[in-house]
Write an enzyme that holds these catalytic residues in place. Structure first.
Site, PDB file in Angstrom:
ATOM      1  N   HIS A 104      47.340  44.504  37.990  1.00  0.00           N
ATOM      2  CA  HIS A 104      47.860  44.753  39.330  1.00  0.00           C
ATOM      3  C   HIS A 104      49.155  43.987  39.588  1.00  0.00           C
ATOM      4  CE1 HIS A 104      44.754  47.124  41.554  1.00  0.00           C
ATOM      5  NE2 HIS A 104      44.039  46.774  40.494  1.00  0.00           N
ATOM      6  N   HIS A 113      35.108  43.508  37.958  1.00  0.00           N
ATOM      7  CA  HIS A 113      34.827  42.928  39.268  1.00  0.00           C
ATOM      8  C   HIS A 113      33.369  42.523  39.455  1.00  0.00           C
ATOM      9  CE1 HIS A 113      38.575  44.323  41.715  1.00  0.00           C
ATOM     10  NE2 HIS A 113      38.894  43.898  40.508  1.00  0.00           N
ATOM     11  N   HIS A 153      42.426  39.762  30.244  1.00  0.00           N
ATOM     12  CA  HIS A 153      42.306  40.625  31.430  1.00  0.00           C
ATOM     13  C   HIS A 153      42.350  42.064  30.955  1.00  0.00           C
ATOM     14  CE1 HIS A 153      42.631  41.159  35.863  1.00  0.00           C
ATOM     15  NE2 HIS A 153      43.168  42.324  35.504  1.00  0.00           N
ATOM     16  N   HIS A 164      39.431  41.191  35.049  1.00  0.00           N
ATOM     17  CA  HIS A 164      39.582  42.628  35.298  1.00  0.00           C
ATOM     18  C   HIS A 164      38.282  43.294  35.729  1.00  0.00           C
ATOM     19  CE1 HIS A 164      41.417  46.539  35.246  1.00  0.00           C
ATOM     20  NE2 HIS A 164      40.554  46.994  34.375  1.00  0.00           N
ATOM     21  N   ASP A 197      40.736  37.745  39.589  1.00  0.00           N
ATOM     22  CA  ASP A 197      40.769  38.944  40.428  1.00  0.00           C
ATOM     23  C   ASP A 197      40.636  38.605  41.909  1.00  0.00           C
ATOM     24  OD1 ASP A 197      40.563  41.569  38.558  1.00  0.00           O
ATOM     25  OD2 ASP A 197      39.495  39.905  37.629  1.00  0.00           O
TER      26      ASP A 197
END
Length: 693
Positions: free
Chosen positions: A125, A243, A213, A241, A16
């Site tokens: 993302h 954070h 993820h 994934h 990430d």
């Protein structure tokens, strides 16, 4: 740092990185790629054997030229060199990179001089979209800078083959699974659609490491990946994934493996999880050590911008008057000043430890000019007033109708600190808790949802509002051929992913499906009169529209059968390929229904004049307790719709339940109902069967 010994595999783990996040901001625009560059320089300084990246390297799936340049620059500076890569690849890499024209690992390519290979999966993302389902990781893979593995071409049938490495006497089996929509992945695991290839040569000597993820915690019944779904033969799972950085291994006693959650390397939202210290991790694997206790070294990141967060409840401050707006503002300013001073002192200490000289400047208008990196500040303020009083009556509670604390506009308040903080537009976030009500059966009030948070947070993405607009439009238009969920996904791709052809491809695909359904009918092919063909198409459309509103006359497959849980010890082993055995995920497989099309048609003919009543598919949820699909009865409580596998996590909503009187089909008005798939072939078959009769 010195080189690892000949039997130790040293791996740098990160995830990430979100390169390109908020890159147009003049203050924080370069934070993401600067931290990623620090991560790659750490890999070079520690002389690791490989870098493992667990998704979301880029913040968007179409990164800017600036983001691509900075990432490729850091990869080239850190990964290329004369130091030989001592990892020996033992497996056929074409089984993992079968989607690409380049099926070899980059450090074995004679055209490149790779000293530190990078192995990465794609996240939610930087996922694959558009023509040929390309993602930014594919661009880096074809350039020879990254080994993109774990790509999935079919989400309902997934086969995971490992990359097998050996260094000295230490052996590593590396698995990877790209980001997949949580509901769909949940369904695939439960149906036994995921297969792991396990090396059989020298079984027990391999350290099995996997990167995923997905959501780690349950947002709804199916919007996450439970650790219990992963196979027991794994030794360690790197979880992307999420954070929040957890700087240690978390052991799962049920599945008997360790889980590492590295967290993000840049703060993409101002919340508690992002306020914790951020690290990258050095993992050392040696054949002599216990596989359940590998050596893990957390390395703090120095380029991370200092982030301070604090919660304040105005009702708990005794000297504040709810109507004294000036005193409240002054108190909040003092709180922010204190947080800024703490953040600056922490930044100075970090600079001293790294040997960076601090340049003290002069003071102009109360602002101290230094070379200290501006911090991120978030002050969450609960401005709700007193909620209830008793007035000495033990049997009755009287709700106090006092006004909430009077606070200043959040943007005006935050702009006081321009030049002193990095987020000078959204420092403060106001929120209040709902007041208790005397009504025993309160109705849901959307105003509470809108007024619960009054802030100027730029991190809100507006996905829920887009979905509401699309749902409202579809309900008013009453489309008969285009499914609602698919239409929603196409619009999201068009708006968020900037896929210009998403809507066209979706409509063309749905129309092609409808045409195939009609062409497959012999009655349709035999018609020569164009008017009859048009009439048949109109009747099919009308039947589809009726089916989308009321499914009383349409038999549903799997309606009489429920998925059953397989035995926990049920492990299916096959020998399709030499040197591997395939292990299907145990304890979560559910057999599919064997209801055939013929039985559906026969059931229709047998119920010619009957009306079958069933609950709406919107009320289907998956229970955590027994893993069965159950239907919700009408009740007074709100219902969380989370059972549809085609519904993304952003498409879950709360629908208030209402009680209605059942009327006959002739008198009952057409009710709107959510459809999640295109009209099925059995609908056309049943319609044609009625036409034949």
């Amino acid at each position: 740092m010195e080189l690892p010994d000949e039997d130790t595999i040293r791996i740098l783990i990160t995830t990430d990185n979100h390169v390109g996040y908020n890159e147009n901001d003049p203050i924080t625009g370069n934070d993401s790629w600067k931290t990623f560059h620090e991560v790659m320089m750490i890999a070079k300084d520690y002389q690791v054997d490989m870098v493992l990246q667990s998704g979301d390297l880029f913040h968007v799936n179409k990164p800017s030229k600036k983001s691509l340049y900075q990432v490729m620059r850091s990869l080239r500076l850190a990964c290329m060199g004369d130091k030989p890569c001592e990892l020996e690849l033992l497996s056929d890499s074409s089984r993992v990179f079968n989607y690409s024209d380049f099926t070899n690992v980059n450090y074995e390519d004679p055209n490149f001089n790779i000293s530190i290979p990078v192995f990465a999966i794609s996240g939610n993302h930087d996922d694959a979209t558009g023509d040929k389902l390309l993602c930014p990781m594919d661009i880096l893979h074809v350039s020879g800078l990254v080994n993109h593995y774990g790509k999935v071409l079919e989400t309902d049938k997934i086969k995971l083959a490992p990359l097998l490495f050996q260094k000295g006497k230490t052996k590593l089996a590396l698995y990877g699974l790209q980001s997949i929509r949580e509901e769909r992945l949940f369904r695939t695991f439960k149906e036994g659609g995921i297969t792991f290839e396990v090396p059989t040569v020298r079984d027990g000597e391999w350290f099995n490491l996997m990167c995923v993820h997905q959501n780690h915690t349950g947002h709804t019944n199916t919007a996450f990946l439970p650790e219990q779904f992963l196979p027991e033969f794994l030794d360690m799972v790197v979880w992307g994934h999420e954070h929040e950085c957890i700087p240690n291994l978390v052991y799962n006693p049920t599945r008997n493996f360790n889980v590492l959650q590295p967290g993000s390397s840049v703060a993409t939202s101002l919340c508690d999880a992002e306020a914790k210290p951020k690290y990258v991790f050095i993992l050392e694997i040696n054949y002599q050590q216990d596989k359940k206790q590998p050596k893990l070294i957390p390395v703090p990141l120095n380029t991370i911008r200092t982030f301070k967060m604090k919660n304040v409840t105005l009702n708990e401050v005794s000297f504040l008057n709810p109507h004294d707006k000036d005193a409240i503002t002054k108190y909040l300013i003092e709180e922010v000043e204190e947080m800024i001073n703490e953040a600056n002192e922490e930044t100075k200490e970090k600079m001293r430890q790294n040997g960076v000289e601090i340049e003290e400047g002069s003071e102009e208008e109360g602002v101290q000019l230094t070379n200290i990196t501006l911090p991120l500040i978030r002050l969450r303020v609960n401005y709700s007033g007193p909620t209830a009083t008793n007035n000495g009556n033990k049997n009755k509670t009287i709700v106090n109708e006092m006004l909430d604390y009077q606070v200043e506009n959040p943007r005006r308040f935050s702009n006081r600190f321009v030049g002193r903080v990095a987020n000078s537009n959204n420092i403060v976030q106001y929120f209040k808790k709902k007041k208790p009500t005397l009504n025993k059966n309160p109705k849901p009030d959307n105003s509470d949802l809108q007024n619960s948070v009054l802030s100027n947070d730029d991190n809100s993405n507006g996905e829920f509002q887009i979905e509401m607009l699309v749902n409202d439009m579809l309900n008013k238009m009453q489309l008969s051929l285009l499914p609602e969920v698919g239409f929603n996904d196409a619009i999201k791709k068009f708006v968020e992913k900037d896929e210009k052809t998403a809507l066209k491809e979706f409509i063309d695909n749905e129309l092609s499906t409808e045409v195939d359904m009609l062409v497959s009918s012999k009655q349709f092919v035999d018609k020569e009169n164009s008017d009859d063909i048009k009439l048949l198409i109109k009747e099919v459309k009308r039947a589809n529209t009726t089916a989308s509103r009321d499914t009383s006359s349409i038999p549903q497959n799997n309606s009489s059968e429920k998925p059953t849980k397989s035995d926990d010890n049920d492990i299916i082993i096959s020998s399709d390929d030499e040197g591997f055995k395939e292990t299907l995920k145990p304890s979560t497989r559910a057999p599919k229904s064997s209801t055939s099309m013929a039985s559906s048609k026969k059931d229709i003919q047998g119920r010619k004049n009957k009306t079958v009543t069933r609950s709406s598919p919107d009320s289907i949820v998956i229970s955590d307790s027994d893993d069965e699909i159950v239907s919700q009865d009408d009740g007074d409580e709100d219902e969380i719709v989370a059972g549809d596998s085609d519904m993304s996590e952003d498409e879950e909503y709360i629908k208030p339940k209402t009680t209605r009187k059942r009327t006959s089909a002739a008198k009952k008005p057409a009710t709107k109902r959510k459809t999640t798939t295109t009209p099925r072939t059995d609908l056309l078959e049943s319609f044609l069967a009625k036409k034949r009769r």
